[in-house]
Structure formats: C-alpha cells, structure tokens
Design a protein around this motif. Structure first.
Motif, short mmCIF file in Angstrom:
data_model
loop_
_atom_site.label_atom_id
_atom_site.label_comp_id
_atom_site.label_asym_id
_atom_site.label_seq_id
_atom_site.Cartn_x
_atom_site.Cartn_y
_atom_site.Cartn_z
N LEU A 130 6.08 6.67 -6.58
CA LEU A 130 6.10 8.11 -6.84
C LEU A 130 7.51 8.62 -7.06
N ALA A 131 8.46 8.09 -6.29
CA ALA A 131 9.85 8.49 -6.47
C ALA A 131 10.36 8.06 -7.85
N GLY A 132 9.99 6.88 -8.28
CA GLY A 132 10.39 6.41 -9.60
C GLY A 132 9.77 7.24 -10.71
N ALA A 133 8.50 7.58 -10.55
CA ALA A 133 7.83 8.41 -11.56
C ALA A 133 8.45 9.80 -11.61
N ALA B 160 11.76 13.81 -14.34
CA ALA B 160 12.91 14.72 -14.27
C ALA B 160 13.97 14.34 -15.30
N GLY B 161 14.23 13.05 -15.45
CA GLY B 161 15.19 12.61 -16.45
C GLY B 161 14.74 12.95 -17.86
N LEU B 162 13.44 12.79 -18.11
CA LEU B 162 12.90 13.16 -19.43
C LEU B 162 13.07 14.66 -19.67
N GLY B 163 12.83 15.46 -18.63
CA GLY B 163 12.99 16.90 -18.77
C GLY B 163 14.42 17.29 -19.09
N ALA B 164 15.38 16.68 -18.40
CA ALA B 164 16.78 16.96 -18.67
C ALA B 164 17.16 16.52 -20.09
N ARG C 101 0.81 -1.21 0.00
CA ARG C 101 0.00 0.00 0.00
C ARG C 101 0.85 1.26 0.00
N ASP C 102 2.15 1.13 0.11
CA ASP C 102 3.04 2.28 0.16
C ASP C 102 3.39 2.70 -1.26
#
Length: 141
Positions: free
Chosen positions: A29-32, A37-41, A23-24
C-alpha cells in the motif's frame, strides 16, 4: 527460521487466520501510494491534460506533507498520528498557497514544487536526526 501459523478455531466454530509473513499489505500500500503521488506530481509539473491530473495531484498535495509530518511522530497512536499528519498537510498546503498568493506568484507547478521542497526538507531533517541519535547511542556503549 520461519514460523508457521496455523488457523485456530474460535469458540463459535469460525476459523481465524493469524497474521504472518506474506499477509502484511502495508509495504504494498505504501508503494502504491508513493506511485500515485509521484504520478500526480509528474502530471501537474508537466501540465498534462490527463483526467487523472487533478485527483492524483490532490493526493500528492495531501500525502507528501502528511508523510513528512508523520515520520517524527512514531510514538503516537496510529489514529492520532494520521489525524495530526493530515491536519498538518492541509495547513502546509494552505500556507504555501497563501504565501504564493501574497507575493503574486501563484502557479500550480510552483505550488507542487514548494510542497515538494518543504516535504523533502522535513523528511531529510528526520533522517539526519535519526542517524545522529543512532551514532550517539553507539558512541555511548
């Protein structure tokens, strides 16, 4: 051994689920966030004409330094930690932009690269310090 959590009825008759494994959402969310962020860079460094370039690059410019600043602040309250890391991220971005403007070398890919270098260096320092502290604790036993 796996612990089974049972829904417990409250005094008002509504059922409330206890937190348990599966359920955590934090790792998801951290992976997404890392992927966005990687896509943005990547979009900013390749000078893509995609409409996602602006929002994802801005997310990278806030998320990368914020994660690097939040890493050593583990003992703080989560709300304070988020506020301090976001303020530090904005300050770092502004310092990078001001420095690049001062030397007349402003460019979007250069700014992304500079923020990446500062964030990676800060995360590397935190990782080295944690490893050194762990090694020192093992030697003292």
């Amino acid at each position: 051994m796996q612990t089974i959590h049972v829904k417990k009825a409250s005094t008002d008759g509504a059922e409330r689920a206890r937190p348990g494994p599966g359920r955590d959402l934090s790792p998801w969310l951290a992976g997404a966030a890392t992927a966005v962020a990687g896509l943005g860079a990547l979009l900013a460094l390749t000078d893509s004409a995609s409409p996602l370039r602006g929002p994802t690059a801005l997310f990278f410019l806030l998320a990368a330094p914020a994660a690097a600043i939040a890493a050593p602040l583990g003992g703080l309250d989560p709300a304070v930690r988020a506020l301090v890391s976001l303020a530090g991220a904005v300050a770092l971005d502004m310092l990078v932009a001001q420095g690049m403007l001062a030397v007349h070398r402003w460019s979007v890919p250069g700014g992304i690269a500079a923020v990446t270098v500062f964030s990676a260096a800060a995360l590397l320092l935190v990782a080295v310090r944690r490893r050194r502290d762990r090694t020192a604790r093992r030697r003292s036993r």
